[in-house]
Design an enzyme around this catalytic site. Structure first.
Site, mmCIF file in Angstrom:
data_model
loop_
_atom_site.group_PDB
_atom_site.id
_atom_site.type_symbol
_atom_site.label_atom_id
_atom_site.label_comp_id
_atom_site.label_asym_id
_atom_site.label_seq_id
_atom_site.Cartn_x
_atom_site.Cartn_y
_atom_site.Cartn_z
ATOM 1 N N SER A 140 14.232 4.727 5.621
ATOM 2 C CA SER A 140 13.016 5.544 5.546
ATOM 3 C C SER A 140 11.859 4.780 6.171
ATOM 4 O O SER A 140 11.705 3.583 5.939
ATOM 5 C CB SER A 140 12.636 5.800 4.082
ATOM 6 N N GLY B 37 13.389 -10.260 12.292
ATOM 7 C CA GLY B 37 12.594 -9.520 13.267
ATOM 8 C C GLY B 37 13.373 -8.572 14.168
ATOM 9 O O GLY B 37 12.923 -8.263 15.278
ATOM 10 N N SER B 38 14.519 -8.073 13.691
ATOM 11 C CA SER B 38 15.263 -7.163 14.584
ATOM 12 C C SER B 38 14.550 -5.813 14.735
ATOM 13 O O SER B 38 14.578 -5.208 15.816
ATOM 14 C CB SER B 38 16.705 -6.980 14.116
ATOM 15 N N ASN B 39 13.887 -5.341 13.688
ATOM 16 C CA ASN B 39 13.104 -4.098 13.839
ATOM 17 C C ASN B 39 11.895 -4.340 14.744
ATOM 18 O O ASN B 39 11.538 -3.476 15.546
ATOM 19 C CB ASN B 39 12.649 -3.576 12.476
ATOM 20 N N MET C 128 7.984 -9.441 3.739
ATOM 21 C CA MET C 128 8.490 -9.475 2.365
ATOM 22 C C MET C 128 7.418 -9.803 1.341
ATOM 23 O O MET C 128 7.582 -10.726 0.535
ATOM 24 C CB MET C 128 9.631 -10.493 2.274
ATOM 25 N N HIS D 293 12.182 0.848 5.254
ATOM 26 C CA HIS D 293 12.932 0.384 4.085
ATOM 27 C C HIS D 293 14.372 0.889 4.197
ATOM 28 O O HIS D 293 14.599 2.051 4.544
ATOM 29 C CB HIS D 293 12.275 0.933 2.809
ATOM 30 N N LEU E 20 4.000 -7.763 -0.984
ATOM 31 C CA LEU E 20 3.229 -6.531 -1.207
ATOM 32 C C LEU E 20 1.892 -6.613 -0.474
ATOM 33 O O LEU E 20 1.214 -7.636 -0.548
ATOM 34 C CB LEU E 20 2.940 -6.371 -2.692
ATOM 35 N N ASP F 236 7.162 0.212 -1.774
ATOM 36 C CA ASP F 236 8.012 1.212 -1.096
ATOM 37 C C ASP F 236 7.710 2.629 -1.583
ATOM 38 O O ASP F 236 8.615 3.478 -1.616
ATOM 39 C CB ASP F 236 9.503 0.884 -1.310
ATOM 40 N N LYS G 14 -5.568 -14.045 -2.276
ATOM 41 C CA LYS G 14 -4.912 -13.018 -1.453
ATOM 42 C C LYS G 14 -5.965 -12.311 -0.597
ATOM 43 O O LYS G 14 -5.698 -11.919 0.533
ATOM 44 C CB LYS G 14 -4.189 -12.017 -2.369
ATOM 45 N N ASN H 218 5.820 1.160 7.037
ATOM 46 C CA ASN H 218 6.891 0.212 6.702
ATOM 47 C C ASN H 218 8.241 0.905 6.870
ATOM 48 O O ASN H 218 8.332 2.134 6.792
ATOM 49 C CB ASN H 218 6.732 -0.228 5.239
HETATM 50 C C1 GRF Z 1 15.214 -4.324 7.264
HETATM 51 O O1 GRF Z 1 16.394 -3.903 6.654
HETATM 52 C C2 GRF Z 1 14.029 -3.516 6.788
HETATM 53 O O2 GRF Z 1 14.359 -2.206 6.478
HETATM 54 C C3 GRF Z 1 13.624 -4.250 5.539
HETATM 55 O O3 GRF Z 1 13.828 -5.615 5.832
HETATM 56 C C4 GRF Z 1 14.831 -5.740 6.846
HETATM 57 C C5 GRF Z 1 14.203 -6.518 7.956
HETATM 58 O O4 GRF Z 1 15.113 -6.825 8.977
HETATM 59 N N1 GRF Z 1 12.285 -3.924 5.159
HETATM 60 P P1 GRF Z 1 14.590 -7.336 10.367
HETATM 61 O O5 GRF Z 1 13.728 -8.576 10.068
HETATM 62 O O6 GRF Z 1 13.783 -6.242 10.994
HETATM 63 O O7 GRF Z 1 15.800 -7.705 11.153
#
Ligand code: GRF
Length: 192
Positions: free
Chosen positions: A138, A14-16, A92, A111, A94, A147, A67, A109
């Site tokens: 991206s 969850g860093s993003n 993680m 990537h 689809l 993606d 689903k 998203n």
């Molecule tokens: C990131 O590299 C993102 O681009 C990819 O999965 C990773 C997630 O990292 N889709 P975080 O959970 O946001 O730290």
């Protein structure tokens, strides 16, 4: 006009997600993070979201008979929390047609590659193995492909001979944290 609402879907660290929360708190983006949903019960990002006082939900696909049922529940939670834009951040799996249909063109998203190169898992390793001089990240709209949706924004990093999968991933992740809030702003401006 009231602020737009974001919903973030995660599976892990969850860093993003945290970068987006901080950008919203510091008003770098004109939106609030209304809800975080994880599809893994031990995702570290859930604790982090809670520490910001954000509403969190854990929904595992295995607990649903299809689903469609699973995504209907996600969609209901997102709508209940006034979500205008869904941000996948290390989610993680689809996205299926049910969620895509209820948030048509409103799911994005990030990537860790310069799409359309190196889709799927281990994008940083794929880039290193290929021998690229530049890699990056991206932000793109999500469609039914992996993606593959329309690009919104990208940023690059230089790949050095000394780079390992770990060092390259770190460099790209730093850029991801800056890029994602910028891309969200761009999308929200287009939609307002
Ligand atoms: C990131 O590299 C993102 O681009 C990819 O999965 C990773 C997630 O990292 N889709 P975080 O959970 O946001 O730290």
């Amino acid at each position: 006009m009231s602020k737009k609402g974001l919903g973030i879907l995660i599976s892990g660290r969850g860093s993003n997600m945290e970068a987006i929360i901080q950008a919203a708190l510091s008003k770098q983006i004109d939106a609030t993070v209304n809800v975080v949903i994880s599809n893994k019960k031990n995702a570290l990002g859930i604790d982090s979201a809670k520490s910001y006082g954000i509403k969190t939900f854990i929904l595992e696909k295995k607990d649903y008979s299809s689903k469609k049922d699973y995504e209907e529940e996600i969609s209901r939670i997102l709508k209940d929390h006034s979500v205008d834009l869904v941000c996948l951040a290390g989610y993680m799996t689809l996205v299926g047609e049910t969620l895509l249909a209820s948030f048509n063109n409103k799911i994005i998203n990030i990537h860790p590659s310069l799409l359309p190169a190196f889709k799927g898992l281990n994008a940083q390793k794929q880039a290193l193995d290929y021998g690229v001089s530049y890699a990056g990240c991206s932000v793109h709209y999500v469609d039914q492909s992996m993606d593959g949706g329309a690009l919104i924004m990208q940023d690059i990093v230089e790949v050095l001979d000394t780079d390992t999968e770990e060092s390259l991933s770190k460099k790209i992740l730093k850029k991801e944290h800056l890029l994602y809030p910028k891309a969200i702003n761009l999308v929200l401006k287009k939609k307002s």
